[in-house]
Write an enzyme that holds these catalytic residues in place. Structure first.
Site, PDB file in Angstrom:
ATOM      1  N   HIS A  46       0.854  -1.190   0.000  1.00  0.00           N
ATOM      2  CA  HIS A  46       0.000   0.000   0.000  1.00  0.00           C
ATOM      3  C   HIS A  46       0.885   1.233   0.000  1.00  0.00           C
ATOM      4  CE1 HIS A  46       0.618  -1.389   4.128  1.00  0.00           C
ATOM      5  NE2 HIS A  46       0.650  -0.127   4.485  1.00  0.00           N
TER       6      HIS A  46
ATOM      7  N   HIS B 261       0.892   5.175   1.108  1.00  0.00           N
ATOM      8  CA  HIS B 261       0.230   6.197   1.908  1.00  0.00           C
ATOM      9  C   HIS B 261       0.324   7.550   1.188  1.00  0.00           C
ATOM     10  CE1 HIS B 261       0.389   3.938   5.883  1.00  0.00           C
ATOM     11  NE2 HIS B 261       1.338   3.307   5.228  1.00  0.00           N
TER      12      HIS B 261
HETATM   13  P1  AMP Z   1       1.822   0.311   7.327  1.00  0.00           P
HETATM   14  O1  AMP Z   1       2.306   0.589   8.717  1.00  0.00           O
HETATM   15  O2  AMP Z   1       2.575   1.011   6.257  1.00  0.00           O
HETATM   16  O3  AMP Z   1       1.682  -1.181   7.079  1.00  0.00           O
HETATM   17  O4  AMP Z   1       0.373   0.948   7.263  1.00  0.00           O
HETATM   18  C1  AMP Z   1      -0.787   0.288   7.613  1.00  0.00           C
HETATM   19  C2  AMP Z   1      -1.853   1.339   7.724  1.00  0.00           C
HETATM   20  O5  AMP Z   1      -3.103   0.722   7.588  1.00  0.00           O
HETATM   21  C3  AMP Z   1      -1.879   2.065   9.071  1.00  0.00           C
HETATM   22  O6  AMP Z   1      -1.742   3.469   8.831  1.00  0.00           O
HETATM   23  C4  AMP Z   1      -3.228   1.715   9.673  1.00  0.00           C
HETATM   24  O7  AMP Z   1      -3.806   2.786  10.361  1.00  0.00           O
HETATM   25  C5  AMP Z   1      -4.025   1.335   8.448  1.00  0.00           C
HETATM   26  N1  AMP Z   1      -5.079   0.368   8.635  1.00  0.00           N
HETATM   27  C6  AMP Z   1      -4.994  -0.839   9.242  1.00  0.00           C
HETATM   28  N2  AMP Z   1      -6.175  -1.493   9.161  1.00  0.00           N
HETATM   29  C7  AMP Z   1      -7.012  -0.689   8.458  1.00  0.00           C
HETATM   30  C8  AMP Z   1      -8.369  -0.794   8.037  1.00  0.00           C
HETATM   31  N3  AMP Z   1      -9.100  -1.862   8.320  1.00  0.00           N
HETATM   32  N4  AMP Z   1      -8.890   0.218   7.329  1.00  0.00           N
HETATM   33  C9  AMP Z   1      -8.152   1.322   7.030  1.00  0.00           C
HETATM   34  N5  AMP Z   1      -6.875   1.480   7.399  1.00  0.00           N
HETATM   35  C10 AMP Z   1      -6.316   0.496   8.113  1.00  0.00           C
END
Ligand code: AMP
Ligand code: ZN
Length: 138
Positions: A101, A103
């Site tokens: 993903h 950001h």
């Molecule tokens: P990373 O640390 O780069 O893996 O980012 C994961 C991101 O996903 C974090 O910013 C979380 O807040 C977000 N996240 C986790 N679960 C969900 C969800 N169900 N819906 C939306 N965002 C999520």
């Protein structure tokens, strides 16, 4: 191309509701549930790739222009002054969900510091050794 146990696969497929900003055949863009700032978005490919090392070039190519479009929408629509593109690979790098993903994080005037590091120091020998190891493994 999908992992049944992956929450981002299920969100990208629309099986779990999300605040969706954009969708096409290849990806869905949602609002992060734990946002670093108002309007924090995640670009989720619909196919499962654990991180950028697994992402094929054809899947990667449209993502940067899309991120730019989303960042511009955040500046116009939410009034942020800039935005960061952040993409974590591996637990050591802060990746918590093993589905690639990207950001898109709006940054507001006077907002908190983030996405920053303290500049370190390195000897010319250390830099040369790092350069050699990287070039040899490209
Ligand atoms: P990373 O640390 O780069 O893996 O980012 C994961 C991101 O996903 C974090 O910013 C979380 O807040 C977000 N996240 C986790 N679960 C969900 C969800 N169900 N819906 C939306 N965002 C999520
Ligand atoms: Zn997945």
């Amino acid at each position: 191309m999908r992992d049944e146990n992956c929450i981002f696969c299920r969100i990208a497929a629309g099986e779990i509701p999300s605040e969706t900003i954009y969708e096409d055949d290849a990806c869905r863009v949602i609002l992060d549930l734990g946002p670093a700032s108002n309007g924090h978005m995640l670009i989720l490919p619909k196919d499962h790739y654990a991180d950028v090392t697994e992402l094929p070039e054809e899947a990667a190519a449209p993502l940067l222009p899309l991120a730019a479009r989303l960042g511009k929408a955040a500046m116009k629509g939410l009034g942020c002054a800039g935005f960061n593109l952040v993409q974590n690979n591996g637990e050591a790098a802060g990746q918590t969900v093993r589905h690639f993903h990207l950001h898109v994080i709006p940054r507001y005037e006077g907002g908190p510091a983030m996405c920053a590091w303290t500049p370190g120091e390195q000897t010319p020998e250390e830099r040369a050794a790092a350069g050699k190891a990287l070039r040899e493994n490209l």
